[in-house]
Scaffold this motif. Structure first.
Motif, short mmCIF file in Angstrom:
data_model
loop_
_atom_site.label_atom_id
_atom_site.label_comp_id
_atom_site.label_asym_id
_atom_site.label_seq_id
_atom_site.Cartn_x
_atom_site.Cartn_y
_atom_site.Cartn_z
N ARG A 122 56.21 -68.59 41.46
CA ARG A 122 55.89 -67.30 40.82
C ARG A 122 56.96 -66.26 41.16
O ARG A 122 57.39 -65.49 40.30
N THR A 159 47.83 -60.30 36.09
CA THR A 159 48.87 -60.75 35.17
C THR A 159 49.02 -59.76 34.03
O THR A 159 48.04 -59.22 33.52
N ASN A 186 60.05 -66.98 39.24
CA ASN A 186 59.92 -66.54 37.85
C ASN A 186 60.06 -65.03 37.74
O ASN A 186 60.72 -64.51 36.84
N ARG A 187 59.45 -64.31 38.67
CA ARG A 187 59.49 -62.84 38.64
C ARG A 187 60.91 -62.31 38.79
O ARG A 187 61.28 -61.33 38.16
N ASP A 210 54.86 -69.23 29.98
CA ASP A 210 55.31 -69.32 31.38
C ASP A 210 54.17 -69.03 32.34
O ASP A 210 54.03 -69.70 33.38
N GLU A 211 53.32 -68.06 32.00
CA GLU A 211 52.19 -67.74 32.89
C GLU A 211 51.21 -68.90 32.92
O GLU A 211 50.70 -69.28 33.99
N HIS A 212 50.92 -69.47 31.77
CA HIS A 212 50.03 -70.64 31.70
C HIS A 212 50.60 -71.78 32.54
O HIS A 212 49.87 -72.44 33.30
N MET A 227 57.53 -57.55 32.24
CA MET A 227 57.95 -58.35 33.38
C MET A 227 59.07 -57.65 34.13
O MET A 227 59.06 -57.59 35.37
N TYR A 281 47.23 -66.80 27.72
CA TYR A 281 48.37 -66.37 28.52
C TYR A 281 49.68 -66.77 27.83
O TYR A 281 49.69 -67.66 26.99
N TYR A 289 50.25 -60.77 31.30
CA TYR A 289 50.48 -61.63 30.14
C TYR A 289 49.20 -62.04 29.44
O TYR A 289 49.10 -63.12 28.88
#
Length: 887
Positions: free
Chosen positions: A432, A206, A435-436, A465-467, A317, A462, A208
């Protein structure tokens, strides 16, 4: 400053002077100062890093010619790596290669000693003037052999530039390291992909993390460089602009890539000038200064930092997306162009090409916008599909604008999204991926606002969004048998969850209102309610999701901050939850949330505490909330269970009664049966000479080590013992202090190592017990000051000290809540304040959230009464603040 030409008289004078080291140092310092001034004046870093490279070219060239002169025909001075690319940040390494030919045909071997002496003098001077170059000295044969064995060497050589010396040697090197000789394009690509995967893994896959590495982390500068290296190896092109010329990037993508590169260059240049060294980590201590430098001037400096870091995270990102797309495109179009493609139809919009899904034509999404969601559902439903073709990734990114409010309100779009959440597999992977590629942010605008949003504290490591996606991943793992060993109870509960998709929605929504102003739980609950109504989720299920989002912190706060051995606390919690079904959902969400917040936050203590609260509340539901468990009923039940355990150990009723006659009913309310049995065995066997008795068992029923103290009552015990535990590097999670009728204390501490690991080493256990016993025997020799080093990050996240007093419903204690910075020795200082103010401690709940300590103490005066006067409370507050500090 205008630098001199490498052959100019100015350089010759400097190098020939007696004070040349001092003069050259001043020249370098002048150049560095000039670059820094120009940077702060607004000159782009892209221009300055090339200017520094050019300055080094001239300086190294002058030094080379001074020491090696005509002998350089047998040698070549070559810039490699970042210096070879003409990218030198203020404190970047100056990587050079000395290429030599001392064994060439017809060479005069008598010249070799002079060359070697000249090289020694050359490098000695560079070190004397502070350059500290990273250098290697090799023949062409040695370069080729090392490059053949190590792809990082060939990567460095691919970026080489001749600075001085033999162009013939340099050309020979280039001729022999081409892809037709070593590292053909496909092998090089595969090696770089493996290198990138290993690099990503180092950073937990990650970008983040809250202290990211802007060079090596996912989405960092290395992601841009790896694209350049791979394309260069295949096409022998020199810069990113060639990606545009060869049709690898669109104009918009090229603009995004170069803008991201320039931003990261600006950031790296600023980091180097700020720290005075080659620093590529965005550590907390630099983030505030950098936020100001980059123009973020919010009155709340934490908000300014969060805005600045959100820009950074969104930049990386975007780079991750471009990196993935370009490498996939290169794999398809360059490496496998001549291979026979296996094409299988999927539906009217998509086909599979070599197991990667592809849009049938460029207008698919324009003709059918819903295909922007359908593609991810197809990936879930077709296990043979490995991913999305690069050209289709590009089409998705280009058509995000089609996801507007009409799209979001379209019942078919809502059905597709819910279908994704209801699939038996692939939910985490596809969310995921969505989101990417920007789909989640487009479909859920509220989610888009937390993409890349950090929380400037030590608790949330994090971005939001990552959390959130980690929470969903954890929920999915509870459903899978292969992960059952991690959380057996969670796996068991998940099997009886009627609608797992409701849990995933709650996970997606629980932090969606972070940073929007107001209580994020309440605002998030309203967003969740709107989502459920739009997706035609029934009223009963909508109510459940809304409640979960609004109360997602209830279980963790109850477990960590309240006395869950108190039947009243359990009844209050169970009443708030309402029913067993809601408890199941809440427990799973709570465990998934804590585990996704910080890798170091979850430990056996939290696991056991939440499990105990869940099981106790479950029993409350089975018994019926209309018939809450009375205290005496619980006391009798604990006594019965404890006595049964002791009888099995061969302890007689007479012995049990002798030990128990001196403790009051509070003891049986606050301890578990197996703890009471352990204490009873120890006390019954204790002789006067054994006192003070200090015992440790490495694993208790609550998942932590338990330390038990039995000694004559003395007021200093809590202050001194917690100081010793802190000095030993232990984290205290819970403290219980019981005083018997005959003047003995039964104190217990639940502890783990500061890493969250159990205390499983026998020598370590012995050390802890012996240090504590020595402290109790000779308190005057036991230092109250804790000398353990304070973590680096704490000073950037100080918490104002706050003290609150709460009433105990049964009027047994005063409840003191302390919020403060979690510094070494905190508990001991609180204990000293209790000692000064003649306050007795009966129980403590210790909770640390990042740098924030949130501790609860159950206290009385010397007559065992709650603190009744405001004067007593004020004096105690002042004493604590005097010892702990205001922040």
């Amino acid at each position: 400053m205008k630098t001199a030409d490498s052959n100019s008289p100015a350089y010759n004078d400097l190098l020939s002077s007696a004070e040349r080291i001092k003069s050259l140092r001043e020249l370098i310092q002048q150049n560095n100062s000039n670059l820094t001034e120009r940077f702060h004046a607004g000159i782009p870093a892209a221009e300055l890093i090339r200017a520094r490279s050019d300055f080094m070219d001239e300086l190294l060239g002058a030094c080379w010619n001074h020491f090696l002169g005509p002998d350089a025909e047998r040698l070549a001075l070559i810039a490699v790596g970042g210096y070879g690319r003409r990218e030198l940040h203020p404190h970047s390494d100056i990587d050079v290669l000395i290429l030599l030919d001392f064994h060439g045909s017809g060479a005069d071997q008598s010249e070799e000693p002079r060359c070697r002496q000249g090289l020694a003098d050359f490098f000695n001077l560079l070190w004397d003037i502070g350059l500290k170059p990273a250098h290697s000295v090799r023949t062409v044969d040695e370069c080729v052999e090392q490059a053949r064995q190590d792809q990082t060497v060939i990567t460095n050589l691919m970026e080489s530039r001749l600075l001085c010396g033999s162009s013939t040697l340099f050309k020979e090197l280039w001729a022999r390291i081409g892809p037709e000789h070593i590292w053909p394009s496909q092998e090089f690509f595969e090696a770089k992909m493996a290198e990138q995967a290993a690099r990503y893994a180092k950073y937990h896959d990650t970008a983040y993390n809250l202290e990211p590495n802007i060079k090596e982390g996912p989405g960092g500068l290395r992601d841009i460089q790896i694209i350049g290296w791979i394309i260069k190896r295949h096409y022998n092109v020199s810069n990113l602009n060639d990606l545009l010329l060869h049709g690898w990037l669109t104009e918009a993508e090229y603009a995004e890539l170069t803008q991201a590169q320039h931003f990261l260059w600006q950031l790296r240049f600023a980091l180097h000038t700020l720290t005075g060294r080659c620093e590529d980590r965005l550590l907390f201590e630099y983030q505030k200064d950098l936020a100001r430098q980059f123009g973020y001037q919010d009155p709340d400096i934490n908000e300014a930092v969060e805005q600045f870091m959100q820009r950074y995270f969104r930049t990386v990102m975007g780079l991750e997306r471009l990196n993935e797309m370009l490498l996939q495109l290169f794999k398809e179009a360059a490496l496998h162009r001549d291979e026979d493609a296996v094409i299988l139809p999927i539906n009217r919009y998509f086909q599979a090409v070599n197991n990667y899904i592809e849009a049938l034509h460029p207008n698919v999404f324009r003709e059918q916008p819903l295909a922007l969601l359908q593609i991810f559902l197809l990936l879930q439903q077709n296990a043979t599909l490995l991913g999305i073709r690069a050209a289709t990734i590009r089409l998705i990114r280009q058509h995000l604008y089609l996801i507007d409010e009409n799209f979001r309100r379209n019942p078919e779009a809502c059905r597709l999204f819910m279908e994704i959440l209801r699939q038996p597999g692939g939910i985490t992977h596809q969310l995921r991926r969505m989101n990417r590629y920007g789909i989640l942010a487009a479909y859920l605008p509220a989610f888009g606002r937390v993409v890349g949003r950090m929380q400037y504290d030590l608790f949330h490591v994090y971005t939001v969004d990552e959390h959130t996606l980690f929470v969903v991943r954890n929920l999915r793992r509870f459903a899978l048998e292969k992960h059952r060993a991690e959380h057996p109870l969670c796996n068991e509960i998940f099997q009886i969850i009627e609608k797992p998709e409701l849990l995933y929605i709650a996970g997606l929504m629980h932090d969606i209102a972070k940073g929007s102003g107001g209580d994020h739980s309440i605002v998030g609950a309203a967003i969740a309610e709107d989502f459920c109504q739009r997706h035609e989720i029934g009223p009963r299920d909508t109510k459940l999701v809304k409640w979960l989002v609004q109360n997602h912190l209830l279980m963790s706060m109850t477990a960590q901050r309240k006395d869950i051995s108190d039947p009243d606390v359990i009844h209050e919690f169970a009443t708030a939850v309402g029913d067993q079904d809601t408890l199941n959902y809440l427990y799973l969400l709570t465990v998934a949330d804590i585990r996704a917040t910080n890798p170091n936050l979850w430990n056996s203590w939290k696991d056991a505490l939440l499990k105990e609260l869940y099981l106790t509340a479950r029993w409350a539901f089975r018994r019926g909330l209309a018939k809450p468990l009375e205290q005496q009923e619980k006391i009798n039940a604990v006594k019965t269970e404890s006595r049964a355990l002791l009888r099995r150990l061969g302890i007689s009723d007479r012995t049990i009664d002798k030990v128990w006659q001196t403790v009051n009913d509070e003891y049986f309310l606050r301890y578990l049966a197996e703890e009471i049995a352990w204490h009873t065995v120890a006390i019954s066997a204790c002789k006067p000479g054994d006192l003070p008795l200090v015992l440790l068992r490495p694993v208790s029923q609550r998942g932590s080590a338990e330390i038990f103290l039995y000694a004559k009552d003395q007021d200093f015990i809590f202050a001194y013992s917690t100081a010793v535990l802190d000095q030993l590097g232990l984290t205290v999670f819970d403290a219980k202090i019981v005083t018997s009728a005959d003047g003995y204390v039964l104190n217990s501490y639940h502890v783990l190592e500061q890493t969250g690991e159990p205390i499983d080493d026998h020598l370590r256990q012995t050390q802890i017990c012996s240090r504590l016993r020595a402290c109790l025997l000779q308190p005057s020799c036991a230092p109250l000051r804790v000398h353990r080093r304070e973590p680096r990050q704490i000073k950037h996240f100080t918490v104002p000290t706050q003290i609150y007093f709460h009433e105990d419903p049964q009027n047994r204690y005063s409840i003191l809540e302390l919020v403060a910075t979690d510094r070494p020795g905190l508990l001991s200082k609180v204990g000293q304040a209790f000692l000064q103010c003649e306050v007795r401690l009966y129980n403590a709940k210790i909770s640390t959230i990042g740098s924030r300590a949130e501790d609860i103490f159950y206290i009385t005066d010397q007559q065992d009464h709650p603190l009744s006067s405001e004067r007593q409370k004020r004096q105690l507050s002042e004493a604590i603040i005097a010892l702990v500090g205001t922040s």
